[in-house]
Design a protein around this motif. Structure first.
Motif, short mmCIF file in Angstrom:
data_model
loop_
_atom_site.label_atom_id
_atom_site.label_comp_id
_atom_site.label_asym_id
_atom_site.label_seq_id
_atom_site.Cartn_x
_atom_site.Cartn_y
_atom_site.Cartn_z
N UNK A 187 46.90 34.38 42.01
CA UNK A 187 46.14 34.89 42.11
C UNK A 187 45.09 35.36 40.82
N UNK A 188 44.02 35.22 40.59
CA UNK A 188 42.90 35.47 39.39
C UNK A 188 42.91 36.70 40.07
N UNK A 189 43.43 37.83 40.70
CA UNK A 189 43.55 39.11 40.00
C UNK A 189 44.68 39.66 39.31
N UNK A 190 45.41 38.61 39.49
CA UNK A 190 47.00 38.65 38.59
C UNK A 190 46.83 38.27 36.86
N UNK A 191 45.78 36.99 37.08
CA UNK A 191 45.24 36.85 35.61
C UNK A 191 44.52 37.96 34.96
N UNK A 192 44.37 38.49 35.50
CA UNK A 192 42.82 40.12 35.64
C UNK A 192 43.57 41.19 34.79
N UNK A 193 44.63 41.05 35.35
CA UNK A 193 45.59 41.99 34.57
C UNK A 193 46.53 41.99 33.46
N UNK A 194 45.96 40.48 33.40
CA UNK A 194 47.04 40.32 32.29
C UNK A 194 45.95 40.21 30.77
N UNK A 195 46.62 40.39 29.60
CA UNK A 195 45.85 40.79 28.21
C UNK A 195 45.56 39.35 27.89
N UNK A 221 49.40 24.54 37.20
CA UNK A 221 50.32 25.25 38.02
C UNK A 221 50.05 26.47 38.58
N UNK A 222 48.63 26.70 37.85
CA UNK A 222 48.20 28.41 38.74
C UNK A 222 47.84 27.71 39.95
N UNK A 223 46.86 26.75 40.68
CA UNK A 223 46.08 26.66 41.51
C UNK A 223 47.22 25.78 42.65
N UNK A 224 48.97 25.07 42.13
CA UNK A 224 49.60 24.28 43.23
C UNK A 224 50.86 25.48 43.42
#
Length: 287
Positions: free
Chosen positions: A188-196, A181-184
Motif C-alpha cells: 500500500x502507498x500508505x505504508x510507503x508514506x509511513x517509512x522515512x 514487487x510493490x504492485x505484485x
C-alpha cells in the motif's frame, strides 16, 4: 514540487547481456553515475583474469562507480527457494564470505539482500535476527545493507520488510524498493508514506499491467517487465512520495525481460534514460 534526484543507477538486469565494458558504456550513455553488478558477474570477470583494480579503473574511465552488489541470498539459516530450478540457485548461491570479498575488492558502498527462502520458513523474529547480524557484518566494511521485499518468497511485501528493518535497528540498514514487487505484492502507498524516505536507498522503476493477464503467473511476470511509462504502475506517485523526504537514491529502471537480449548498448542506454526522465518530468522532479 521542487525536488532533486540524489543519484541514478543502471541496474544489472538491463545490461546482463552485455560484456563488462559495454555495461559501463551503457551506464555512461544513459547519464547514470552508478552501476550494480551481480556477484556471479564479478566472479566470472575475476576468473577471466580481470583484477578488482582493473574493474574499478575501467569504470572510472567511463565516469561510473560500481556501488551496489546485488544480491546476497545466503544470509539466513534457510535460504534456498522451493520454487526455482537448480540453474537459478547456482547463479545466486554466493556465500557471505565470498560476497564480502567481492564487496571489499570493488569498494561497493551498498548491498542488496534477497529473502529467497519460502514464505513462513522462519519466524519474523528469526529473520530479523539474521538481518541484524548481516548488517553488523556489513558495517565492518562500511557498507549499507538493504533488504528487498519480493512477493515470490519469504519477505513478500513492504510492510513486513519495514517491520524487519525497524526491529533490527541497525545504523546501516535500509530497503530496496522495486515497483514491480510493490504492485505484485499489493503493498500500500500508505505504508510507503509511513517509512522515512531516507531509509530507501535504491528505487527500481519498471512497469506493467496492474493486474496479471489470464494464465500468467507472478513468477513468469517477474521476468517480463516493461520500462517505466509503458504500463500502468504508479511510478509517478511513488517518486512524488519519496521526493518529499529526499529519498530518490540510486534510481534506475530495473527491467527483467527477453526484449533486452536483442537491444544494443546504445538502445539500452537510450531507453533506460528516456524512461526515467519521463517519469521524473511527470512527477515534477529535477533529475
Amino acid at each position: 514540487m521542487v525536488a532533486t534526484v540524489n543519484s541514478t543507477m543502471m541496474p544489472f538486469s538491463n545490461v546482463a547481456h552485455l560484456p563488462f565494458e559495454e555495461k559501463l558504456r551503457a551506464t555512461r550513455l544513459a547519464g547514470f553515475g552508478e552501476l550494480s553488478l551481480m556477484p556471479l558477474e564479478v566472479e566470472r570477470l575475476l576468473e577471466g583474469g580481470m583484477s578488482f583494480a582493473e574493474m574499478k579503473s575501467r569504470a572510472a574511465d567511463q565516469g561510473v562507480s560500481i556501488t551496489r552488489l546485488d544480491p546476497l541470498n545466503t544470509w539466513p539459516r534457510i535460504w534456498r527457494p522451493d520454487n526455482m530450478d537448480e540453474a537459478y540457485i547456482r547463479s545466486v548461491d554466493t556465500t557471505p564470505d565470498a560476497f564480502f570479498r567481492l564487496i571489499d575488492g570493488l569498494g561497493c558502498t551498498h548491498m542488496s539482500l534477497n529473502a529467497t527462502f519460502p514464505l513462513n520458513a522462519m519466524s519474523i523474529n528469526e529473520i530479523t535476527q539474521h538481518y541484524a547480524a548481516i548488517c553488523r557484518r556489513a558495517a565492518t566494511y562500511g557498507v549499507t545493507c538493504d533488504l528487498e521485499f519480493i512477493p515470490l518468497w519469504g519477505v513478500p511485501a513492504l510492510e513486513m520488510a519495514w517491520q524487519i528493518v525497524s526491529a533490527a535497528d541497525q545504523p546501516n540498514s535500509g530497503l530496496v524498493f522495486d515497483v514491480w514487487h510493490f504492485v505484485r505484492s499489493r503493498s500500500k502507498l500508505d505504508t510507503l508514506r509511513q517509512i522515512p524516505s531516507g531509509m530507501i536507498h535504491c528505487l527500481q522503476l519498471n512497469d506493467g499491467p496492474l493486474d496479471l493477464p489470464a494464465g500468467i503467473s507472478i513468477k513468469n511476470d517477474c521476468y517480463n517487465r516493461l520500462f517505466p511509462g509503458d504500463g500502468d504502475f504508479p511510478n509517478v506517485e511513488i517518486i512524488r512520495i519519496l521526493a518529499e523526504g529526499g529519498g530518490l537514491n540510486q534510481v534506475g529502471p530495473e527491467v527483467f525481460s527477453p526484449m533486452l537480449a536483442t537491444m544494443s548498448t546504445e538502445e539500452v542506454a537510450a531507453k533506460s534514460a528516456a524512461s526515467i526522465a519521463a517519469a521524473f518530468d511527470a512527477a515534477g522532479v529535477n533529475a
